[in-house]
Design a protein around this motif. Structure first.
Motif, PDB file in Angstrom:
ATOM      1  N   GLN A 184      -2.231 -11.903   8.143  1.00  0.00           N
ATOM      2  CA  GLN A 184      -1.918 -10.491   8.350  1.00  0.00           C
ATOM      3  C   GLN A 184      -0.452 -10.209   8.041  1.00  0.00           C
ATOM      4  N   ALA A 185       0.452 -11.132   8.422  1.00  0.00           N
ATOM      5  CA  ALA A 185       1.874 -10.952   8.084  1.00  0.00           C
ATOM      6  C   ALA A 185       2.087 -11.014   6.583  1.00  0.00           C
ATOM      7  N   LEU A 186       1.355 -11.902   5.896  1.00  0.00           N
ATOM      8  CA  LEU A 186       1.469 -11.990   4.445  1.00  0.00           C
ATOM      9  C   LEU A 186       0.973 -10.711   3.767  1.00  0.00           C
ATOM     10  N   LEU A 187      -0.104 -10.117   4.275  1.00  0.00           N
ATOM     11  CA  LEU A 187      -0.603  -8.858   3.719  1.00  0.00           C
ATOM     12  C   LEU A 187       0.402  -7.739   3.919  1.00  0.00           C
ATOM     13  N   THR A 188       1.022  -7.687   5.092  1.00  0.00           N
ATOM     14  CA  THR A 188       2.043  -6.662   5.333  1.00  0.00           C
ATOM     15  C   THR A 188       3.213  -6.813   4.375  1.00  0.00           C
ATOM     16  N   GLU A 192       4.466  -4.057   1.588  1.00  0.00           N
ATOM     17  CA  GLU A 192       5.844  -3.531   1.585  1.00  0.00           C
ATOM     18  C   GLU A 192       6.527  -3.781   0.248  1.00  0.00           C
ATOM     19  N   ASP A 193       6.341  -4.957  -0.336  1.00  0.00           N
ATOM     20  CA  ASP A 193       6.961  -5.241  -1.636  1.00  0.00           C
ATOM     21  C   ASP A 193       6.375  -4.365  -2.734  1.00  0.00           C
ATOM     22  N   GLU A 194       5.079  -4.092  -2.653  1.00  0.00           N
ATOM     23  CA  GLU A 194       4.448  -3.277  -3.698  1.00  0.00           C
ATOM     24  C   GLU A 194       4.866  -1.815  -3.584  1.00  0.00           C
ATOM     25  N   LEU A 195       5.078  -1.345  -2.363  1.00  0.00           N
ATOM     26  CA  LEU A 195       5.515   0.048  -2.200  1.00  0.00           C
ATOM     27  C   LEU A 195       6.950   0.252  -2.637  1.00  0.00           C
ATOM     28  N   ARG A 237       1.619   6.195 -10.347  1.00  0.00           N
ATOM     29  CA  ARG A 237       0.847   5.408  -9.410  1.00  0.00           C
ATOM     30  C   ARG A 237       1.038   5.961  -7.993  1.00  0.00           C
ATOM     31  N   SER A 238      -0.067   6.198  -7.336  1.00  0.00           N
ATOM     32  CA  SER A 238      -0.016   6.738  -5.985  1.00  0.00           C
ATOM     33  C   SER A 238       0.162   5.611  -4.969  1.00  0.00           C
ATOM     34  N   LYS A 239       0.385   6.045  -3.718  1.00  0.00           N
ATOM     35  CA  LYS A 239       0.560   5.064  -2.652  1.00  0.00           C
ATOM     36  C   LYS A 239      -0.735   4.302  -2.397  1.00  0.00           C
ATOM     37  N   GLU A 293      -3.415  -2.480  -5.027  1.00  0.00           N
ATOM     38  CA  GLU A 293      -2.879  -3.564  -5.855  1.00  0.00           C
ATOM     39  C   GLU A 293      -2.339  -4.697  -4.990  1.00  0.00           C
ATOM     40  N   ALA A 294      -1.644  -4.341  -3.886  1.00  0.00           N
ATOM     41  CA  ALA A 294      -1.111  -5.365  -2.990  1.00  0.00           C
ATOM     42  C   ALA A 294      -2.245  -6.125  -2.298  1.00  0.00           C
TER      43      ALA A 294
END
Length: 379
Positions: free
Chosen positions: A288-292, A296-299, A306-308, A314-315
């Protein structure tokens, strides 16, 4: 709701002689599986056949150890219940004849050995309540002492305690009627359950451990401070424990050295349910921490058009790929640790050596000269 129906195996149903006085389950209410082949009955083994599940008794008020009488008998002899058969509603009681009364040539002696007890249907028995004093008959001055049996039995609401079902049983009606009975009063005589047999304790022998040795205090806690119990000690440490030094063969073996507290983690079972759940929750928190972090890096990346929502998708895709690759690497690591890689390489090496031996044999093959051999000519 599942449509699968539970069944009882024939081997379980064949254990007809039950001596337990408590009810722990209701497996006797399940249907019995049918045999896959034709079973030839044994004429000397007259085992009662199971009745239909809807006709079986759920709450048994007659258990081994009770005293009953058979209503069909004229002498009304009081017999002890030896066992019950919950699949066929039969009760095993004391028989009339002993097996020693038959001669060696009599087939009834063999039958009595296989079936030492008499079985009667549950509905044909009456519980024995005890002997009561009755007034004398007309024209006599001597009081009578007659056995009293339960004509009807009532029970309380069953409850689950200590891994079994418990309820109270009492006689609503008796035969004969007690002298204290009145038409307007309802009888309620409590029928106690038979006391369980206490297991016999054999006398201790020289191979048994005395109680004083078992109760002796043999463990001495560690003298280390708390901070030393979570780190690995070195051999040249001034506070090295004697037990650890003994394990490292620095001291001779002795049972007098106390086992240290910090070894409890090493000696405990790593495959317990709690520890496996802790590892699962820790791995889930890491994912879950890795997904967060991926989101964050992709945003933070600015891509036109590209929308949010697309950035989060993509992330999430990249996170799934990372989890899949990590799982694949972990499985390969376990595969290598189990020795499967070395086994595969060993098999490949043996197969290669076998091929080389076959090739060498073909190269060194020499045919003996014989009249039926023909050398092919050059084309």
């Amino acid at each position: 709701m599942s449509s699968t129906r539970a069944f009882v195996s024939r081997s379980e149903a064949a254990k007809v002689f039950v001596t337990s006085k408590s009810t722990t389950n209701f497996r006797h209410l399940l249907p019995v599986t049918k045999p896959r082949h034709i079973v030839v009955p044994n004429p000397l083994d007259r085992t009662p056949k199971p009745v239909l599940p809807k006709n079986r008794i759920k709450w048994w008020n007659i258990v081994p150890g009770d005293e009953v009488r058979v209503m069909a008998e004229k002498n009304a002899r009081i017999r002890e219940v030896k066992g019950i058969n919950k699949f066929s509603n039969r009760v095993y009681i004391e028989g009339d004849k002993k097996r020693t009364e038959f001669s060696d040539d009599d087939v009834r002696g063999i039958y009595q050995i296989r079936n030492p007890h008499k079985n009667v249907h549950y509905s044909g028995l009456q519980l024995y309540l005890g002997s009561y004093d009755f007034p004398a008959l007309p024209g006599s001055n001597e009081p009578r002492n007659l056995p009293v049996f339960a004509l009807r039995i009532g029970t309380s609401e069953p409850r689950w305690e200590n891994g079994r079902w418990i309820w109270e049983r009492f006689a609503i009606s008796t035969t004969p009627r007690l002298p204290t009975w009145t038409p307007n009063a309802q009888e309620r005589i409590t029928i106690p359950w038979p006391e369980p047999e206490k297991p016999s304790v054999p006398n201790p022998t020289e191979y048994d451990t005395p109680s004083k040795v078992v109760a002796e205090m043999t463990y001495v806690p560690s003298r280390f401070p708390r901070k030393y119990t979570s780190s690995i000690l070195s051999a040249d440490n001034a506070k090295a424990d004697e037990y650890v030094r003994m394990l490292r063969n620095e001291l001779p073996y002795s049972q007098d050295y106390p086992m240290e507290l910090f070894l409890a983690r090493e000696l405990s079972n790593p495959h317990s349910r709690i520890k496996k759940r802790e590892r699962y929750l820790a791995a889930r928190a890491r994912q879950q921490a890795l997904l967060t972090k991926y989101v964050e890096d992709e945003l933070k990346r600015s891509i036109e058009g590209r929308s949010k929502r697309e950035a989060i998708a993509e992330a999430t895709f990249r996170w799934h790929e990372r989890v899949r690759l990590d799982r694949k690497a972990e499985m390969k690591k376990r595969w290598v640790a189990r020795g499967l890689k070395a086994r595969l390489e060993r098999r490949r090496r043996r197969a290669h050596e076998k091929q080389e031996v076959e090739k060498r044999k073909l190269r060194e093959l020499v045919l003996r000269e014989a009249p039926n051999q023909v050398m092919p000519g050059a084309q």
